[in-house]
Scaffold this motif. Structure first.
Motif, PDB file in Angstrom:
ATOM      1  N   LEU A  63      -0.551 -16.681  -9.105  1.00  0.00           N
ATOM      2  CA  LEU A  63      -0.325 -15.734  -8.025  1.00  0.00           C
ATOM      3  C   LEU A  63      -0.101 -16.466  -6.708  1.00  0.00           C
ATOM      4  CD1 LEU A  63      -3.071 -13.089  -8.908  1.00  0.00           C
ATOM      5  CD2 LEU A  63      -0.608 -12.933  -9.317  1.00  0.00           C
ATOM      6  N   SER A 285      -3.077  -6.321  -8.337  1.00  0.00           N
ATOM      7  CA  SER A 285      -2.237  -7.463  -8.694  1.00  0.00           C
ATOM      8  C   SER A 285      -2.917  -8.347  -9.734  1.00  0.00           C
ATOM      9  CB  SER A 285      -1.901  -8.288  -7.442  1.00  0.00           C
ATOM     10  OG  SER A 285      -1.187  -7.525  -6.504  1.00  0.00           O
ATOM     11  N   ALA A 288      -2.735  -6.453 -13.211  1.00  0.00           N
ATOM     12  CA  ALA A 288      -1.402  -6.402 -13.810  1.00  0.00           C
ATOM     13  C   ALA A 288      -0.920  -7.788 -14.230  1.00  0.00           C
ATOM     14  CB  ALA A 288      -0.415  -5.779 -12.819  1.00  0.00           C
ATOM     15  N   SER A 289      -1.121  -8.802 -13.378  1.00  0.00           N
ATOM     16  CA  SER A 289      -0.652 -10.152 -13.709  1.00  0.00           C
ATOM     17  C   SER A 289      -1.430 -10.746 -14.867  1.00  0.00           C
ATOM     18  CB  SER A 289      -0.755 -11.064 -12.480  1.00  0.00           C
ATOM     19  OG  SER A 289      -2.098 -11.170 -12.045  1.00  0.00           O
ATOM     20  N   VAL A 333       3.751  -9.755  -8.815  1.00  0.00           N
ATOM     21  CA  VAL A 333       3.656  -9.159 -10.151  1.00  0.00           C
ATOM     22  C   VAL A 333       5.041  -8.787 -10.655  1.00  0.00           C
ATOM     23  CG1 VAL A 333       2.658  -7.289 -11.504  1.00  0.00           C
ATOM     24  CG2 VAL A 333       1.350  -8.297  -9.629  1.00  0.00           C
TER      25      VAL A 333
END
Length: 529
Positions: A63, A285, A288-289, A333
């Motif tokens: 990220l 985030s 989801a990632s 993402v």
């Protein structure tokens, strides 16, 4: 070689998210093009450093950290505080020092939120029905800036916006060399083409008006002809910024470069509250990632540690003076999903490149010379994407549920309506103001409806309740946690089992960064953070 390609691909696809915030903020503070170039270089450095910090000691997910749009609205509200009215030409550094102090206070609060375990308790209140309208409201809150600024040179602005839309939507499935080039590089491609067209028109004299100077404000022009065309010249021409010509080749952004931060409790309290919203944004985030790259959700401990590191990153952003706090870039993402790139090694390589680029002064100056109208057009696209990414979180819940529809609908509507009441309260029609029309909503601290008899309390409440994302979050979190609904209907985030926090995900072994010290800190997760 593939790692290098993936790293460049990942960062270039998020170019707008990394560089556009200072292009809005610095002019709002009265800064020059040279100041903008310096802040852009600082953003590149801090983004690279904090990304490495997060991939090593945070969630250890690929990220990217950078200037968050979540912090932009409160930063603009602080910039337009009554105490900064009527400052002299040194207002940029003066305001920046106050912003630095507020950001540092907010970062320390976020560190405590993460490392004390409070985030683990807070996670019980957060789910997709809360995250969705909160993140969407961040994008929607800047509608007064987008097309208003774009319209100052309508042909260039629309061209920029249409180019990005064509690349991202109509040409998204076209592949070159096995990559969806137009989808991945929609922003830089659109910017490059529009800039080239604007350069050609400028060179051919289309935006030249005899006897007029774009650098002289319209109010100082005696000629009615020049007053009519000076804004168009300034917006459409590509040669009005001299930052690239006068900037040095080498510049090292150093901590406290704008001076010693000024700590103001009311501004700091605003940033503390906003750091909670930034944490909510990051939680979505992370979840989801992690599903993309690890095929399982993160543990609550990993989330808490990630928020703690984001707090440290925000403190660093305050010390260096980026103007806003640091957080996980939400568009990250989407980039992972499109590029299929989940390598920490590639993200780490890209972070190192950002650090090196930050040392080249001409890079920051080149970015600072992007015409304002093109910045506005790109932001129209970026904020729309941010809104869409927020709403995409609803897929984890029951999308057909009337309960969820009403909660999200109320949160979104009130996030626009309530701040509008605060922003317009007490304003006289046709009021003459030195604040541009698109920044007037952030001038609420001087005329808001809250009047407790204590100036600092009035400032905090009027400012916070005028922020769209704050209202969206408050409405969503209260309704979702009080209105009956099943776990599946609410889409409650599923966190990995506690014992999995002590086991390193297999995907990390495949994409280990070349910093072996990072592995030694993996067992920090066993500490219950």
């Amino acid at each position: 070689v593939p790692v290098v390609i993936y790293g460049f691909q990942h960062y270039i696809s998020m170019l707008g998210s990394i560089i556009l915030v200072p292009l809005v903020m610095v002019p709002a503070m009265g800064g020059s093009a040279d100041d903008t170039a310096a802040v852009v270089s600082t953003v590149l450095l801090v983004s690279g450093l904090t990304t490495l910090l997060h991939t090593l000691f945070g969630t250890r997910l690929p990220l990217v950290q950078g200037p968050s749009f979540v912090y932009l609205a409160p930063a603009l509200a602080i910039i337009n505080s009554p105490e900064f009215f009527g400052l002299n030409d040194n207002n940029f550094k003066h305001i920046m020092k106050h912003l630095q102090g507020a950001i540092i206070i907010g970062g320390v609060f976020q560190v405590l939120l993460g490392y004390t375990g409070l985030m683990s308790l807070f996670l019980r209140l957060i789910n997709p029905i809360v995250v969705s309208p909160t993140v969407a409201a961040v994008g929607l809150s800047f509608f007064s800036y987008g097309f208003t600024k774009l319209g100052s040179c309508i042909e260039m602005g629309l061209l920029q916006l249409m180019m990005v839309i064509i690349f991202a939507l109509y040409l998204r499935k076209i592949k070159l060399f096995g990559y969806r080039v137009f989808l991945i590089y929609a922003v830089p491609l659109g910017l490059g083409i529009t800039w080239a067209v604007a350069f050609a028109l400028t060179a051919s004299g289309v935006y030249s008006y005899k006897g007029c100077d774009a650098n002289i404000p319209a109010s100082n022009n005696i000629s009615a002809f020049c007053r009519k065309h000076v804004l168009r010249m300034k917006s459409c021409r590509v040669d009005t910024s001299h930052a690239l010509r006068v900037s040095p080749w080498f510049r090292f952004p150093y901590p406290l470069q704008w001076g010693t931060p000024v700590f103001n409790w009311k501004m700091g309290l605003v940033m503390c509250l906003v750091s909670v919203i930034a944490s909510v944004d990051s939680v979505g985030s992370y979840h989801a990632s992690s599903l993309f790259v690890a095929t399982r959700p993160p543990t609550a401990g990993i989330v808490s540690r990630g928020i703690g590191v984001e707090g440290i990153s925000t403190v660093l952003a305050g010390l260096w003076g980026t103007g806003v706090g640091s957080a996980t870039i939400t568009e990250n993402v989407h980039t992972i999903a499109v590029t299929k790139m989940g390598s920490r090694k590639a993200v780490g390589f890209g972070a190192i490149v950002l650090i090196l680029l930050s040392l080249v002064g001409k890079v920051g100056a080149f970015i600072a010379s992007i015409p304002d109208v093109m910045v506005a057009a790109l932001l129209c696209f970026m904020w729309a994407i941010l809104c869409a990414l927020g709403l995409s979180n609803l897929r984890y819940g029951a999308t057909g549920s009337s309960r969820n529809s009403i909660v999200v609908g109320l949160a979104l509507f009130l996030s626009l309506s309530v701040p509008s009441y605060f922003q317009q309260y007490g304003l006289l029609p046709n009021t003459n103001s030195s604040v541009p029309t698109y920044f007037q909503p952030y001038n609420v601290a001087s005329h808001g409806p809250v009047d407790t008899g204590f100036g600092g309390v009035n400032y905090v409440l009027n400012t916070v309740l005028s922020l769209n994302m704050v209202i969206a979050f408050l409405v969503a979190v209260i309704l979702d946690n009080t209105v009956p609904g099943g776990r599946q209907e609410r889409g409650l985030y599923v966190w990995s089992e506690a014992e999995e926090a002590t086991r390193e995900p297999s995907f990390l072994k495949d994409y280990e960064l070349p910093f072996k010290i990072g592995r030694a800190f993996w067992w920090v997760k066993c500490m219950g953070l």
